[in-house]
Write an enzyme that holds these catalytic residues in place. Sequence first.
Site, short mmCIF file in Angstrom:
data_model
loop_
_atom_site.label_atom_id
_atom_site.label_comp_id
_atom_site.label_asym_id
_atom_site.label_seq_id
_atom_site.Cartn_x
_atom_site.Cartn_y
_atom_site.Cartn_z
N LYS A 117 0.81 -1.22 0.00
CA LYS A 117 0.00 0.00 0.00
C LYS A 117 0.85 1.27 0.00
O LYS A 117 0.47 2.27 -0.60
CB LYS A 117 -0.96 0.00 1.20
CG LYS A 117 -2.08 -1.02 1.06
CD LYS A 117 -3.11 -0.89 2.17
CE LYS A 117 -4.27 -1.84 1.92
NZ LYS A 117 -5.30 -1.73 2.97
N LYS A 209 -6.24 -8.73 -8.34
CA LYS A 209 -7.43 -8.86 -7.53
C LYS A 209 -8.44 -7.76 -7.88
O LYS A 209 -8.05 -6.63 -8.17
CB LYS A 209 -7.03 -8.74 -6.05
CG LYS A 209 -8.08 -9.19 -5.06
CD LYS A 209 -7.52 -9.18 -3.66
CE LYS A 209 -8.61 -9.49 -2.65
NZ LYS A 209 -8.11 -9.40 -1.27
N LYS A 212 -11.66 -1.84 -5.59
CA LYS A 212 -12.40 -0.58 -5.76
C LYS A 212 -11.47 0.56 -6.12
O LYS A 212 -11.93 1.62 -6.54
CB LYS A 212 -13.20 -0.26 -4.51
CG LYS A 212 -12.48 -0.37 -3.20
CD LYS A 212 -13.47 -0.35 -2.05
CE LYS A 212 -12.94 -1.05 -0.81
NZ LYS A 212 -13.95 -1.30 0.20
#
Length: 347
Positions: A117, A209, A212
């Site tokens: 991240k 994956k 969103k």
Amino acid sequence: MNEQRVFSGVQPTGNLHLGNYLGAITKFVALQQDYDCIYCVVDLHAITQDREIWGGPEGLRSSTRQVTAAFLAAGVDAEKHIIFNQSQVCAHSELAWIFNCVARIGWLNRMTQFKEKAGKHRENASVGLYAYPTLMAADILAYRATHVPVGEDQKQHLELARNIAQKFNVDFAESAAERGYPDGFFPLPEPLIGETAARIMSLRDGEKKMSKSDPSDMSRINLTDDADAIAKKIRKAKTDPEPLPSELEGLEERAEARNLVGIYAALADQTSAQVLEEHGGATFATFKAALAELAIEKLAPVNAEMRRLMADPGHIDAILTDGARRAREIADPNMNIIKDIVGFIGH
């Protein structure tokens, strides 16, 4: 502790999609049959990332209500079980600080999700993103949860939660024993990994994956998509020119085909082998039509109920407030014991 208690949470960061639904929310519904369940909208976790990801104050409020609506629309019973948003229960933040002082920096340095991240700009990442796993441990252990449903990407965090619980139990063994906990205050939570845990990938890239945060809305099926949008996204999903194989081995080098078969299997509550037994040899045009019909059949009622619930935000907020009250009834007494074990005065 004899009570079997499940804790799990979902981040309110934008549109929920099919991966969230099949990978987490449907599992939450099934677990209600056998466990005392606490389901949390983890809004404290949401703000660990940049504001554009969680949408600022109005975006966060909207997303928190949307996740709650999805829980309810999918069939989570808010009367028999607990649904609440994390920030309403102070125990999460308080216990996270104690765990920050129990966990070791070396443990957090090994967390792969932070590296993913934060990316190349690790120095600019928030301290909250780095310490995310200790807050996750607090989420679970504030309720002395015995079980946590986890996907592949959360196994490492649950292992850390177990390590923190174990270290706390060792560090404060004598104090805990004096207060009636000879084996330590915290249980070591066990993972619940579904036999056919759905790992839903992007409709545009079978190696990534479903997310969103993907800039392409065509990469995912949102729970708020209507029937036309669902059909269009499936029709335009990336595939290859070959027909579907009849055996699982035929999917090994075909990521997009494997993903669509997996989505069908998860929606139909079948194995991929059963799907291929029925649809093996079909062209993708034929299979996509069948998949679209199935997806619309399964998701349309959830979509409709979410829209109905979202039209009455006051009702959703009341459910969250009541859930938070019931969550505090469990967490607050635990926190009083934890503070006493640690040596804090005046709680």
